[in-house]
Scaffold this motif. Structure first.
Motif, PDB file in Angstrom:
ATOM      1  N   ASP A  23       0.830  -1.213   0.000  1.00  0.00           N
ATOM      2  CA  ASP A  23       0.000   0.000   0.000  1.00  0.00           C
ATOM      3  C   ASP A  23       0.859   1.256   0.000  1.00  0.00           C
ATOM      4  N   ASP A  24       1.977   1.224   0.736  1.00  0.00           N
ATOM      5  CA  ASP A  24       2.894   2.357   0.777  1.00  0.00           C
ATOM      6  C   ASP A  24       3.412   2.651  -0.630  1.00  0.00           C
ATOM      7  N   GLU A  26       1.886   1.899  -3.467  1.00  0.00           N
ATOM      8  CA  GLU A  26       0.764   2.414  -4.255  1.00  0.00           C
ATOM      9  C   GLU A  26       0.507   3.889  -3.968  1.00  0.00           C
ATOM     10  N   HIS A  27       0.553   4.277  -2.681  1.00  0.00           N
ATOM     11  CA  HIS A  27       0.326   5.675  -2.306  1.00  0.00           C
ATOM     12  C   HIS A  27       1.429   6.577  -2.853  1.00  0.00           C
ATOM     13  N   GLN A  28       2.680   6.129  -2.729  1.00  0.00           N
ATOM     14  CA  GLN A  28       3.796   6.942  -3.223  1.00  0.00           C
ATOM     15  C   GLN A  28       3.753   7.052  -4.741  1.00  0.00           C
ATOM     16  N   THR A 140       5.466   9.955   7.578  1.00  0.00           N
ATOM     17  CA  THR A 140       4.654   9.614   6.412  1.00  0.00           C
ATOM     18  C   THR A 140       5.003  10.568   5.272  1.00  0.00           C
TER      19      THR A 140
END
Length: 168
Positions: A23-24, A26-28, A140
């Motif tokens: 997920d990290d 995908e977000h980045q 974050t």
């Protein structure tokens, strides 16, 4: 931490990226923070990967002990898994990674781990509320952006760091 093999759509360049989770990544990627180190393109995708699954511990013979290099890349405290495409790393690249790891370790010896309090500690130092000192921790993507908007210089570490309390 998890390592992904990434491919640049623009030039077909292959490289690795370390992330806290899928997920990290995908977000980045959605925020345009994942760039090709060769050409700078932000059009990057994950390569197909197979997990690096070892034999069961009760099937391991004394003549085939677990590799210390494999153990170094596992971060069970952070839920990480070692991943590989089983492509051998050229010796000169391994030498560079080893030198980078030693340089980072030397830098971190002079720095204080502040964990998730990194954004607050960085602000306190920047605004003179706390004595200036080198610190490292976690933040974050949004927290880093806020720090940068405030004019606070921060830099990601090139290699993952295991928090002191999670180390053996």
């Amino acid at each position: 931490m998890i390592v992904f093999d990434l491919i640049c759509r623009a030039g077909g360049h292959e490289f690795e990226g370390w992330f806290g989770s899928s997920d990290d990544f995908e977000h980045q990627q959605a925020a345009g923070l994942v760039d090709c180190p060769v050409c700078g393109s932000s059009s990057v995708y994950k390569a197909v990967m197979a997990p690096n699954v070892g034999i069961k511990s009760n099937q391991r013979t004394s003549s085939r002990p677990a590799s210390s290099k494999q153990a170094e890349h596992l971060h069970p405290a952070e839920g990480g898994q070692a991943m590989t495409k089983a492509v051998p790393i050229p010796p000169e690249y391994q030498e560079l990674v080893d030198k980078l790891a030693k340089a980072q370790a030397k830098i971190l010896e002079q720095s204080q781990w502040v964990g998730g309090d990194f954004p607050e500690q960085a602000r306190a130092i920047h605004y003179g509320e706390k004595k200036a000192a080198p610190i490292h921790g976690t933040a974050t993507v949004d927290e880093v952006a806020e720090l940068e908007d405030e004019g606070i210089d921060v830099m990601p570490l090139p290699l993952p760091v295991t928090p002191p309390k999670a180390q053996n």
